[in-house]
Structures are given as C-alpha cells and as structure tokens.
Write an enzyme that holds these catalytic residues in place. Structure first.
Site, PDB file in Angstrom:
ATOM      1  N   ARG A 139     -32.311  17.091   3.434  1.00 23.09           N
ATOM      2  CA  ARG A 139     -31.400  15.949   3.556  1.00 23.09           C
ATOM      3  C   ARG A 139     -31.690  14.898   2.489  1.00 23.09           C
ATOM      4  NH1 ARG A 139     -27.006  16.135   6.955  1.00 23.09           N
ATOM      5  NH2 ARG A 139     -27.398  14.088   7.886  1.00 23.09           N
TER       6      ARG A 139
ATOM      7  N   ASP B 203     -38.683  12.090   9.828  1.00 22.49           N
ATOM      8  CA  ASP B 203     -37.897  12.298  11.044  1.00 22.49           C
ATOM      9  C   ASP B 203     -38.057  11.093  11.954  1.00 22.49           C
ATOM     10  OD1 ASP B 203     -36.689  13.103  13.359  1.00 22.49           O
ATOM     11  OD2 ASP B 203     -37.779  14.990  13.551  1.00 22.49           O
TER      12      ASP B 203
ATOM     13  N   ASN C  94     -29.508   1.969   9.381  1.00 20.12           N
ATOM     14  CA  ASN C  94     -28.244   2.661   9.597  1.00 20.12           C
ATOM     15  C   ASN C  94     -28.394   3.956  10.385  1.00 20.12           C
ATOM     16  OD1 ASN C  94     -25.312   3.439   8.716  1.00 20.12           O
ATOM     17  ND2 ASN C  94     -26.591   5.148   8.036  1.00 20.12           N
TER      18      ASN C  94
ATOM     19  N   TYR D 174     -26.025   5.828  24.465  1.00 17.27           N
ATOM     20  CA  TYR D 174     -25.700   5.373  23.116  1.00 17.27           C
ATOM     21  C   TYR D 174     -25.334   3.887  23.126  1.00 17.27           C
ATOM     22  CZ  TYR D 174     -23.054   4.773  18.781  1.00 17.27           C
ATOM     23  OH  TYR D 174     -22.586   4.309  17.585  1.00 17.27           O
TER      24      TYR D 174
ATOM     25  N   LYS E  20     -27.249   0.694  21.256  1.00 15.24           N
ATOM     26  CA  LYS E  20     -26.627  -0.199  20.283  1.00 15.24           C
ATOM     27  C   LYS E  20     -26.694  -1.660  20.714  1.00 15.24           C
ATOM     28  CE  LYS E  20     -26.039   2.648  17.125  1.00 15.24           C
ATOM     29  NZ  LYS E  20     -26.759   2.436  15.860  1.00 15.24           N
TER      30      LYS E  20
ATOM     31  N   VAL F  31     -15.097   4.489  13.225  1.00 11.75           N
ATOM     32  CA  VAL F  31     -14.692   5.007  11.916  1.00 11.75           C
ATOM     33  C   VAL F  31     -14.840   6.529  11.871  1.00 11.75           C
ATOM     34  CG1 VAL F  31     -15.143   2.877  10.657  1.00 11.75           C
ATOM     35  CG2 VAL F  31     -17.009   4.497  11.022  1.00 11.75           C
TER      36      VAL F  31
ATOM     37  N   THR G  89     -16.407   9.071  10.759  1.00 11.18           N
ATOM     38  CA  THR G  89     -17.599   9.741  10.262  1.00 11.18           C
ATOM     39  C   THR G  89     -17.861  10.978  11.124  1.00 11.18           C
ATOM     40  OG1 THR G  89     -18.990   8.414  11.719  1.00 11.18           O
ATOM     41  CG2 THR G  89     -18.608   7.564   9.497  1.00 11.18           C
TER      42      THR G  89
END
Length: 257
Positions: free
Chosen positions: A37, A55, A81, A153, A157, A184, A186
């Site tokens: 990655r 990781d 991010n 989730y 956040k 968005v 993604t």
C-alpha cells in the site's frame, strides 16, 4: 511551504489531499498499512517526499508509524485520515480486545497524537454519522453490546471530534480541528454517495496549511471549509477526559500536557 503527514493516504480522500497539497508546492509524506500500500501511495501521489508504513489496527503498528514519522523530522501538520467504514458485519480484532473500527479510527489517532512530535496543526477526519449517537463510555470496545457496524463507526467518529476538541483545549500551541468530508463516493462511502468528493479533500488540505483566519482557528468542526455545529456531546469536557483516559489505559500511552 508546509510539511504534511497524512494517514491512510494510499487511496480515497487521503490520496486526493496528498496530491492537492503536492500540487500546491507542499512537502507531503504518505502512509500505507503495508509495504504494498505504501508503494501504491508513492506511485499515485507523484512528487511525495516518501511513505511511512504501519498497520494502525494494532498498538505496535501505530507506535511504529509514530517512530518513523519522528525520524523524518517535525511536520507542520498531521491529517488523521485513516479509517474503517461502517459495513463491518461483525466485531473483528487485530489488537486483542479492541475492535478494529475503534483501533484504527480512534486509538491510532490518539497514539499518533501522543507520540508524534507536536505539529502546528492537527486535522481529524470525522463523519456526519457522529451527529446522531452518544458514546457508551463504559463500553467503547463493544464487549457488552450486540454488534452494530454502523453504530460502532458513528461512535468512533464522535470520538474523533472529542479527541480533536480535547487536544485543542489542552495544547494551546496546536491548532486542532475536526472535519466532515460528507457522504462521498469513496471505497468507504460507495459509488452512489451524493456529496462532492473534491470538496472533502480540499477541506483537509485547507485546514492543514491555509492562512485563512478560519483555518488558523482551533477547536472547530468544519464541513466544506465552513464551520458546522458538531454533536453537542463533543464539547463535554468530562467525556473528552474519559475518552483520553480510556485510550491511555488501552494503549499504555499518556497524552501529556
């Protein structure tokens, strides 16, 4: 010219923000969870000054990332991010006892904040889902509740906003803000997401380096470069401190003043 480090920048909004900052003449270091990655990130973000690999779903991995970043010298801004989305059908762990969503979305951001040499600015990427939840401070790791990927989730956040506000309150010399990119298209948001993908990365870059008065503020929550009211819980100092204490307990790493 600013030096900026961006977690989770091998694709999606992190990669777009990296490209935008590079185009604007800033020095950017990208991040990938493994060597493959990281190579992808360097290839995709032409002109990057390098990559850090680690990781973030494990405490050791987050420590490794912080160590690598510090060896590169002090950064002007760090954009948190990296994140795991809401589609996890079951509770999974890479770090024993810690669900991966919390580990990547919250605990890693806390560890990197605590261990990376303090930058001038910190940007924590949140989500509109945080508005509708209240964190279970007695069960942040989802050990007692039936699993809900969406709720886990959304809670994570909200924790990111709590973390941003706690750091802004404690560290007066650092501008610490949270940002909502919107829903968005993604990999996380899905192809039918209606919000403007470009605006999501523009706001990240803006908070990281702009000299605009708003971008130079601290303890704010932004959507498309404009202030937006966060979940009221995010401003609760007691809950902020509970989160810091729990992250410190789990990681064994204190957040010093």
């Amino acid at each position: 010219m600013a030096r900026v480090f961006i977690t989770g920048s091998s694709d999606g909004l992190g990669l777009m923000a990296a490209r935008l900052l590079i185009e604007q003449g800033h020095e950017v270091v990208v991040h990938g969870r493994n060597e493959g990655r990281s190579r992808d990130a360097v290839t995709a973000a032409a002109g990057t000054r390098g990559a850090v690999t680690g990781d973030l779903s494990t405490i050791a991995g987050a420590r490794t990332v912080a160590d690598q970043v510090n060896k590169l010298g002090r950064f002007d801004a760090v954009i948190h991010n990296a994140g795991i989305g809401y589609r996890a059908p079951r509770r999974t762990e890479a770090e024993p006892g810690v669900p991966s969503i919390f580990a990547v979305n919250v605990l890693a951001a806390y560890i990197l904040t605590a261990l990376i040499d303090r930058p001038d600015r910190l940007v924590y990427v949140s989500s509109g889902t945080h508005h509708g939840v209240r964190p279970r401070m007695d069960d942040l790791l989802w050990a007692k509740r039936a699993w809900s990927g969406f709720s886990a989730y959304a809670e994570s956040k909200l924790c990111d906003v709590l973390l941003a506000f706690a750091v802004a309150r404690r560290w007066k010399d650092v501008r610490s803000n949270a940002q909502e990119p919107g829903w968005v298209p993604t990999k996380m948001g899905g192809p039918s997401a209606p919000d403007d993908l470009h605006q999501g990365c523009v706001a990240q870059a803006w908070l990281a380096k702009s000299e605009d008065e708003l971008a130079r503020s601290t303890g704010g929550y932004f959507y498309h470069q404009r202030p937006r009211a966060p979940n009221r819980i995010a401003s609760d100092v007691n809950i902020q401190e509970e989160l810091l204490a729990e992250c410190g307990r789990i990681s064994g790493i204190p957040l010093t003043d």
